[in-house]
Design an enzyme around this catalytic site. Sequence first.
Site, PDB file in Angstrom:
ATOM      1  N   SER A  56      -6.895  12.769 -48.327  1.00  0.00           N
ATOM      2  CA  SER A  56      -8.100  11.959 -48.210  1.00  0.00           C
ATOM      3  C   SER A  56      -7.961  10.767 -49.141  1.00  0.00           C
ATOM      4  O   SER A  56      -7.372  10.872 -50.210  1.00  0.00           O
ATOM      5  CB  SER A  56      -9.308  12.804 -48.610  1.00  0.00           C
ATOM      6  OG  SER A  56     -10.348  11.972 -49.060  1.00  0.00           O
ATOM      7  N   ASN A 102      -5.832  17.782 -44.981  1.00  0.00           N
ATOM      8  CA  ASN A 102      -6.532  17.861 -43.701  1.00  0.00           C
ATOM      9  C   ASN A 102      -5.603  18.139 -42.522  1.00  0.00           C
ATOM     10  O   ASN A 102      -4.497  17.590 -42.464  1.00  0.00           O
ATOM     11  CB  ASN A 102      -7.275  16.543 -43.442  1.00  0.00           C
ATOM     12  CG  ASN A 102      -8.337  16.278 -44.499  1.00  0.00           C
ATOM     13  OD1 ASN A 102      -8.947  17.203 -45.024  1.00  0.00           O
ATOM     14  ND2 ASN A 102      -8.529  15.015 -44.819  1.00  0.00           N
ATOM     15  N   LYS A 125      -8.066  17.095 -51.089  1.00  0.00           N
ATOM     16  CA  LYS A 125      -8.075  17.416 -49.663  1.00  0.00           C
ATOM     17  C   LYS A 125      -6.685  17.501 -49.039  1.00  0.00           C
ATOM     18  O   LYS A 125      -5.782  16.759 -49.376  1.00  0.00           O
ATOM     19  CB  LYS A 125      -8.871  16.353 -48.875  1.00  0.00           C
ATOM     20  CG  LYS A 125     -10.351  16.346 -49.094  1.00  0.00           C
ATOM     21  CD  LYS A 125     -11.072  17.589 -48.569  1.00  0.00           C
ATOM     22  CE  LYS A 125     -11.059  17.714 -47.078  1.00  0.00           C
ATOM     23  NZ  LYS A 125     -11.989  16.790 -46.420  1.00  0.00           N
ATOM     24  N   GLU A 162      -6.596  18.195 -35.257  1.00  0.00           N
ATOM     25  CA  GLU A 162      -7.862  17.541 -34.891  1.00  0.00           C
ATOM     26  C   GLU A 162      -7.642  16.485 -33.819  1.00  0.00           C
ATOM     27  O   GLU A 162      -8.441  16.332 -32.890  1.00  0.00           O
ATOM     28  CB  GLU A 162      -8.494  16.879 -36.120  1.00  0.00           C
ATOM     29  CG  GLU A 162      -8.978  17.858 -37.171  1.00  0.00           C
ATOM     30  CD  GLU A 162      -9.366  17.127 -38.440  1.00  0.00           C
ATOM     31  OE1 GLU A 162     -10.523  16.745 -38.583  1.00  0.00           O
ATOM     32  OE2 GLU A 162      -8.478  16.928 -39.303  1.00  0.00           O
ATOM     33  N   THR A 171     -14.324  37.918 -31.318  1.00  0.00           N
ATOM     34  CA  THR A 171     -15.084  37.517 -30.138  1.00  0.00           C
ATOM     35  C   THR A 171     -16.364  36.893 -30.675  1.00  0.00           C
ATOM     36  O   THR A 171     -16.838  37.282 -31.760  1.00  0.00           O
ATOM     37  CB  THR A 171     -15.430  38.703 -29.209  1.00  0.00           C
ATOM     38  OG1 THR A 171     -16.330  39.561 -29.899  1.00  0.00           O
ATOM     39  CG2 THR A 171     -14.208  39.502 -28.787  1.00  0.00           C
ATOM     40  N   HIS A 172     -16.888  35.898 -29.979  1.00  0.00           N
ATOM     41  CA  HIS A 172     -18.060  35.137 -30.455  1.00  0.00           C
ATOM     42  C   HIS A 172     -17.807  34.497 -31.831  1.00  0.00           C
ATOM     43  O   HIS A 172     -18.755  34.313 -32.599  1.00  0.00           O
ATOM     44  CB  HIS A 172     -19.317  36.009 -30.554  1.00  0.00           C
ATOM     45  CG  HIS A 172     -19.598  36.816 -29.330  1.00  0.00           C
ATOM     46  ND1 HIS A 172     -20.510  36.431 -28.365  1.00  0.00           N
ATOM     47  CD2 HIS A 172     -19.062  37.976 -28.883  1.00  0.00           C
ATOM     48  CE1 HIS A 172     -20.533  37.337 -27.397  1.00  0.00           C
ATOM     49  NE2 HIS A 172     -19.664  38.281 -27.683  1.00  0.00           N
ATOM     50  N   ASN A 200       0.824  -1.217   0.000  1.00  0.00           N
ATOM     51  CA  ASN A 200       0.000   0.000   0.000  1.00  0.00           C
ATOM     52  C   ASN A 200       0.859   1.270   0.000  1.00  0.00           C
ATOM     53  O   ASN A 200       0.579   2.224  -0.722  1.00  0.00           O
ATOM     54  CB  ASN A 200      -0.933   0.014   1.210  1.00  0.00           C
ATOM     55  CG  ASN A 200      -1.890  -1.166   1.211  1.00  0.00           C
ATOM     56  OD1 ASN A 200      -1.945  -1.902   0.236  1.00  0.00           O
ATOM     57  ND2 ASN A 200      -2.625  -1.345   2.286  1.00  0.00           N
TER      58      ASN A 200
HETATM   59  N1  ARG Z   1      -1.460  -3.370  -7.274  1.00  0.00           N
HETATM   60  C1  ARG Z   1      -1.888  -2.634  -6.145  1.00  0.00           C
HETATM   61  C2  ARG Z   1      -2.332  -1.225  -6.571  1.00  0.00           C
HETATM   62  O1  ARG Z   1      -1.930  -0.806  -7.588  1.00  0.00           O
HETATM   63  C3  ARG Z   1      -0.791  -2.516  -5.150  1.00  0.00           C
HETATM   64  C4  ARG Z   1      -1.278  -2.442  -3.756  1.00  0.00           C
HETATM   65  C5  ARG Z   1      -1.996  -3.676  -3.413  1.00  0.00           C
HETATM   66  N2  ARG Z   1      -2.310  -3.736  -2.046  1.00  0.00           N
HETATM   67  C6  ARG Z   1      -3.117  -4.702  -1.558  1.00  0.00           C
HETATM   68  N3  ARG Z   1      -3.331  -4.681  -0.309  1.00  0.00           N
HETATM   69  N4  ARG Z   1      -3.645  -5.588  -2.349  1.00  0.00           N
HETATM   70  O2  ARG Z   1      -3.075  -0.555  -5.891  1.00  0.00           O
END
Ligand code: ARG
Length: 463
Positions: free
Chosen positions: A279, A287, A285, A292, A157-158, A112
């Site tokens: 085109s 383009n 053409k 775009e 403008t506009h 995490n």
């Molecule tokens: N692959 C996960 C992500 O991108 C990584 C963290 C995963 N954590 C867990 N507790 N499963 O968020």
Amino acid sequence: MPTQTLWSGRFKEPLAEIALKFSSSIEFDKILYEEDIAGSIAHVEMLSACKVLTASEMRRIRTALKSIQKEIETGKFELTADYEDVHMAVEKRLTQKIGALGGKLHTGRSRNDQIALDERLFLRSAIREISKLVLNLQRVLLYKSEKVFGVVMPGYTHTQRAQPILLSHHLLAYVSMLERDFERLQECSKRLNKSPLGAAAFAGTTFPIDRAMVAKKLHFDGIVENSIDAVSDRDYLIEFTAACSILIMHLSRFAEELVLWTTKEFGFAQISDSYTTGSSIMPQKKNPDMAELVRGKTGRIYGALISLLTMMKGLPLAYNRDMQEDKKPMFDVISTVRQCLYIFAHVLVHTSFNKTHMEEELRTDFLSATDMADYLVRKGLPFREAHEITGKVVAYCISHKMYFGNIDIDTLKQFSAKFNGDIFDYILPQNSVNQKQSAGSTNPHEVKKQIAVWNRVLGKRRG
Ligand code: ARG
């Protein structure tokens, strides 16, 4: 076939293949391997300094991590769908190489905080690169505005013709817009430059780690203080995407102008053949596809912003797997914005402007009507009255198929006795521009000043 998971202890059955496939992010997060390994090296070095690992354990892990990086780069170790994500793949490979010791890498850390770290590192360098491309585009615009200095064009403008302006002035407006984009990116980079590592799963760790040391090794300005916030936060990514959304909105406006200006109807500019397409059916053409596409890709960036905001909306603290869905929009925004900035600078270099046509359009229209009104104001009339009179002159010209250039003084005098022979000079488009007095206006002196300022500012910026 590698063992898929790193958390089998509690489980009696392995993860179903389709569940692994569904939940795996490696296909897109493998791009983070460099950041992941750099983070792991900083982490083990810190663990050793804090005596959680011995120096020799740290060295063995570090050497193995470096060789895994080489293996990935040379294709010897493939980050395939057998793994859930890049973090697991690297750690699994580590244990294959150095055995049980590899399992010590994850002490005092979680995926995490690891993913938050990888993302911050990745974004930090992406922002550096994108900022350089913004600077480059600003320089191209500045160069162009110096080259076309003096060219007067219809301003709008506009989307209706409004007043004569210097083409340089118009181009420099984009330099100002891009400057704000640049600043937003710098501010975003500054705010994201804090290390989340050591937050572990979210509550912190029982090991005596030194989060600040890791932060320093990875050139962060400090740590994300609250460990719960550290793993729950994706503000940095949303801010970055918001900054990119504004940036590409700016590009889309210019893209739209290029599309318009290169039409026969406008005829203000042309893009060289090497940056336009033909085109498959209509042989005549030419383009403006690059413009775009820039305009079109803007939708993708807005989409990413909405995806990220929606993904985070209402998520309870702390980490939730939903957040894995941030990867695709993040990588897509980075590469799309990079490509757009890059191609746009090239398109612009290969765009030329039709001075004579612009002048002709000015001559055969009424864009100096405001100047005619101002002229009458200078002769003592209140602006509202002057506006009314000028409006009537314009209506008269339209119904008599005339322009300001071929109406005669006697006719003008019928609208107001204040008109004198000097009115014709006064309302020449070039003089309309020259007579502007306010700061930041289209007056050539003012525009020259802006050019000088930008030369100074952009000249000393590195990139
Ligand atoms: N692959 C996960 C992500 O991108 C990584 C963290 C995963 N954590 C867990 N507790 N499963 O968020």
